[in-house]
Write an enzyme that holds these catalytic residues in place. Sequence first.
Site, short mmCIF file in Angstrom:
data_model
loop_
_atom_site.label_atom_id
_atom_site.label_comp_id
_atom_site.label_asym_id
_atom_site.label_seq_id
_atom_site.Cartn_x
_atom_site.Cartn_y
_atom_site.Cartn_z
CD GLU A 54 -2.99 -0.77 -0.03
OE1 GLU A 54 -3.32 0.41 -0.30
OE2 GLU A 54 -3.37 -1.75 -0.68
CB CYS A 215 -13.89 4.18 -13.11
SG CYS A 215 -14.75 5.77 -12.99
CB CYS A 222 -19.37 3.39 -19.08
SG CYS A 222 -18.50 4.86 -18.46
CB CYS A 229 -18.42 0.30 -14.83
SG CYS A 229 -18.72 1.00 -13.20
CB CYS A 235 -22.49 5.90 -13.39
SG CYS A 235 -21.13 7.08 -13.44
#
Length: 389
Positions: A54, A215, A222, A229, A235
């Site tokens: 991370e 995205c 999309c 997605c 959205c």
Amino acid sequence: MPRKSAALPVDTPAAVAPPCADFAARVVAWQRVHGRHDLPWQNTRDPYRIWLSEIMLQQTQVSAVIEYFQRFVSRLPTVAALAAASADEVMALWAGLGYYSRARNLHRCAKAVMSEHGGAFPTDPEVLVTLPGIGRSTAAAVAAFSAGVRSPILDGNVKRVFARFFGIHGHPGVKAVETRMWQLAGEVLPAEGPAQSEDMVSYTQGLMDLGATVCSRGKPACLGAAQSCPLSADCVARRDGLTAVLPTPKPRAAIPERSTVMLLVRRRREVLLALRPDSGIWGGLWSLPEMPVDTVPFDAEQAEDAALERAREFGTPDRAAMVGELTHVFTHFRLLIRAIRVDMSGALAVRDSGDGPALRWISLDDLDEVGTPAPVRKLLETQARGGLF
């Protein structure tokens, strides 16, 4: 059916119910089929490796991190090993990843885990945020991946997903916008219950994967493909044709330019390096001695004379010559580096401290032993091959 989401101005009050009842369920289901599952830091509950990944992934693409991560855990496989390592070893393993304060905080954090937590890496996000270099989103990610803790993340990819899905206008770096996003992030988490632990892993990874692979900034996928997605039906940005304008970009300012002259002080196959202070650019790395730029426009002959004078601090210089220049781009400015090689003779002393930075000689054949900034490493490697820059 979940209700349609309306565009959310920054000052919209908190909703009574989550803006999309099955938001998390959609993300979880999508990730388990289409998400990333074979990255080297996945499929583990080891908080050390999760935390390390991370930190490396902050402001750095996955493709660039994989090799660094694998080399790092091969050399320093545990938090105890990292805490016991020297600063030089840590910086050498990190060199090239950039944003070097991350590496210094990584080392400090490992030492804090050993001294304050008995070597057991915490998995509570409220404890994790007290450690050096760990912010709220990183703490939540480590807690979710290592222990299934129900806590929201909000990194850059997630901000992009939220801005588009909920129709949030305003740059995500603005406090009011970020606060609203954190509020929403807490509202759409997977439900508590027996499946929470596994759901949080898939959900947290799914949000990251959506932002990184679907995205995307330029051309979000999309609709149209099997892995497109799972949120597109509701959205706001897709519905209203706003994918090109959300999230609102940060206003751009002109990038200032700076310049410096670096000295390649050489004694046969050895080069003199200076340790940079922890603060500022390239903090904690070994770089080349620098000299102020007093001549504008740059005059090579005057600079070579000045380099000879400066090099007397390190011994007896024989000659100086320009070897080239390069431009290195930082987030907030562009740095023009001009390099002058100074060949030395006679005995030269090094220092560990005192007046000025620590100095050391290193062979051009042993560059992997120290952490050096990327442009300096490039210059040194060119010199090692016997070429001009």
